[in-house]
Design a protein around this motif. Structure first.
Motif, short mmCIF file in Angstrom:
data_model
loop_
_atom_site.label_atom_id
_atom_site.label_comp_id
_atom_site.label_asym_id
_atom_site.label_seq_id
_atom_site.Cartn_x
_atom_site.Cartn_y
_atom_site.Cartn_z
N SER A 179 15.18 20.30 -9.99
CA SER A 179 14.05 19.36 -10.00
C SER A 179 13.32 19.38 -11.34
O SER A 179 12.32 18.68 -11.52
N ARG A 226 18.38 18.28 -3.80
CA ARG A 226 17.71 16.97 -3.82
C ARG A 226 16.91 16.74 -2.55
O ARG A 226 15.87 16.08 -2.58
N ARG A 276 13.70 18.53 -3.24
CA ARG A 276 12.88 17.79 -4.21
C ARG A 276 12.14 16.64 -3.53
O ARG A 276 10.93 16.43 -3.76
N GLN A 277 12.84 15.91 -2.68
CA GLN A 277 12.23 14.77 -2.03
C GLN A 277 11.24 15.20 -0.94
O GLN A 277 10.16 14.63 -0.82
N ASP A 294 6.09 21.93 -11.06
CA ASP A 294 6.15 22.91 -9.98
C ASP A 294 6.88 24.18 -10.39
O ASP A 294 7.79 24.15 -11.22
N ASN A 335 8.19 16.96 -2.77
CA ASN A 335 7.66 16.28 -3.95
C ASN A 335 7.70 17.18 -5.19
O ASN A 335 6.72 17.29 -5.94
N LEU A 336 8.83 17.84 -5.41
CA LEU A 336 8.95 18.78 -6.52
C LEU A 336 9.18 18.03 -7.83
O LEU A 336 9.91 17.04 -7.87
N ASP A 337 8.55 18.51 -8.90
CA ASP A 337 8.78 17.93 -10.23
C ASP A 337 8.64 19.02 -11.28
O ASP A 337 8.59 20.21 -10.97
N ARG A 338 8.58 18.61 -12.55
CA ARG A 338 8.55 19.57 -13.66
C ARG A 338 7.31 20.46 -13.64
O ARG A 338 7.31 21.53 -14.26
N GLY A 351 16.72 24.61 -5.88
CA GLY A 351 15.78 23.53 -5.56
C GLY A 351 14.77 23.32 -6.66
O GLY A 351 14.38 22.19 -6.96
#
Length: 507
Positions: A228, A192, A195-196, A204, A199-202, A224
């Protein structure tokens, strides 16, 4: 920073990602067909069922020694959801594997069917049961886990909460590795953070080029990404750098590895006849200090930002420089989250801002203590803080700067000299590819400064030229008595420099 619940486990988050987008890709590979999140959950369930049916419970230690990195990563993730995964470097020598299997008290060793490894021979020698990972076919990253029956039932009564998911080993080379138990909450907190921070999301996709049996590769680039909701890309080889495969065909958006691998990547990009088409938005580096020449080369060649981070096996990733609009500063490893890092003096108390001391860390990402080592734990922690053994300082803007290891300081007649400072100067020389400073024995001073350099291809430089070059930028007592020109730097673990080997060779 949101903290994971004590009852939340890795498989819970993986299932959440699958429920939101079951057909989204979780793993892609040059060797195998892509694996979706729905298939990842199915694989987790298959492994859990195989373990339970054979009588192995959530506290069973299941070692994984698999050479193919995609298969190894999938096995580690799936086993960690149902038992305790123990990743092993399949490249270790038999004697090293013997030491680790005994030390780790492994219940079962998993190998890939048809893949010859020294680990299986060692396990059989010591009567450790062996399991096989049997791929569905040669192109699908889907397997059946064929488990031996447990001699005694390993079921644990009651509710299972925040148990050990993975046992990692520190990369000790001259002594027994320390055993680091990573709880589910530790791994979730580290993922987490990543991710923060990044700025990781689907959308990436990480390029997995740090080995999955080390913390950097497993906790950051694999977990990681998966925790995410993004995907992980596995190239054919971690040593043969094919920049077209890595950056164009696998199509990642980010990657993280050691400074040594960044250097190799930079060289291969530089040799490539055409610009690399890619969608990388940032690269991260950890495990050692990033030479400024390597940072600038990668940033220029790929048109991205290089974000140094700070981490260790015992704490995952602690802090990092951030992509815009976040904070970043060269020569630092970013701003630590509040109340997670303290710079301490020899008495364990906090030092004033700007002063250098030992870096202490705490937080949900930090382990609770080494396994089977109460004596070490009694000195590794002070008032709830973990002693990293690193030397650092925090500047007025809150950025953490790492200046060396306590054990690696060169004690020249009572004066402590950081090898990082010397390496930074040597690395500025246009003919130097790599530089390492280390302590050498001295009859009167106790220790003096030594250095070894690897020259760039085609360069010819007299060792005395380096002393003159450094003398213009360093005080006389920091200039190495001798600079040795070598073909390569000895390394161990995840690319870590073995200063002790150089010290033994040149003292």
């Amino acid at each position: 920073m949101d903290h994971p619940s004590q009852n939340e486990r890795l498989e819970d988050v993986i299932r959440q990602m699958a429920q939101g987008a079951p057909q989204a890709l979780a793993m892609v590979s040059s060797r195998f067909n892509a694996l979706s999140y729905a298939q990842l959950v199915s694989q987790v369930d298959q492994v859990a069922g195989a373990l339970a049916q054979a009588g192995w419970g959530k506290s069973s230690r299941i070692a994984i020694a698999v050479k193919d990195n995609a298969a190894a990563a999938l096995a580690i993730v799936a086993v960690s959801c149902a038992a305790v995964a123990v990743p092993l470097d399949p490249n270790l020598a038999a004697a090293e594997l013997e030491m680790r299997l005994k030390l780790l008290e492994v219940d079962v060793l998993c190998t890939l069917a048809g893949e010859a490894t020294a680990a299986k021979n060692v396990a059989e020698k010591y009567g450790i049961p062996c399991a096989e990972i049997v791929l569905k076919d040669q192109r699908d990253l889907i397997f059946s886990l064929v488990m031996p029956k447990a001699f005694n039932r390993h079921e644990e009564p009651g509710e299972v909460v925040d148990t050990i998911a993975v046992i990692l080993q520190t990369s000790g080379t001259t002594e027994e590795p320390k055993l680091v138990p990573c709880l589910h909450s530790n791994l979730l907190a580290t993922a987490r953070n990543a991710r923060q921070w990044f700025n990781l999301d689907r959308q990436d996709r990480s390029l997995s080029v740090a080995p999955p049996y080390y913390s950097h590769g497993l906790t950051l680039t694999i977990l990681g990404a998966l925790l995410s909701g993004g995907s992980v890309a596995f190239p054919t080889s971690l040593t043969d750098v094919n920049v077209v495969e890595w950056f164009e065909l696998l199509n990642p958006t980010w990657y993280s590895t050691s400074p040594t691998m960044h250097l190799v990547i930079s060289e291969m990009i530089d040799m490539h006849p055409a610009p690399i088409r890619h969608r990388i938005r940032f690269a991260s580096s950890g495990g050692a200090k990033m030479p400024e020449s390597v940072r600038s080369a990668i940033e220029s060649e790929l048109g991205i930002v290089m974000l140094e981070h700070y981490g260790m096996t015992e704490a995952g990733q602690v802090c990092a420089n951030l992509p815009l609009p976040g904070l970043r500063k060269s020569e630092t490893v970013g701003v630590p989250p509040p109340d997670t890092v303290m710079i301490a003096g020899p008495d364990g108390n906090a030092l004033p801002q700007g002063e250098a001391g030992e870096v202490l860390v705490r937080g949900p990402n930090v382990m609770k203590g080494y396994l089977k080592n109460p004596d070490l734990n009694s000195i590794a922690f002070v008032n709830g803080w973990f002693r990293t053994g690193d030397i650092g300082s925090i500047d007025p803007e809150g950025f953490l700067q790492i200046s060396g290891r306590i054990k690696e300081l060169i004690n020249r007649g009572g004066e402590k000299i950081s090898p990082f400072e010397i390496e930074a100067v040597l690395s500025k020389h246009p003919d130097v590819l790599e530089a390492v400073a280390f302590a050498v024995a001295h009859p009167r001073l106790g220790e003096d400064v030594g250095a070894a350099v690897v020259l760039r291809p085609g360069a010819t430089v007299a060792a005395g030229e380096f002393r003159r070059f450094m003398g213009e930028q360093l005080s006389w007592n920091k200039v190495p008595r001798r600079v040795h020109i070598v073909e390569s730097i000895p390394r161990g673990g995840p690319g870590k420099v073995l200063r002790n080997k150089l010290q033994e060779l040149y003292s």
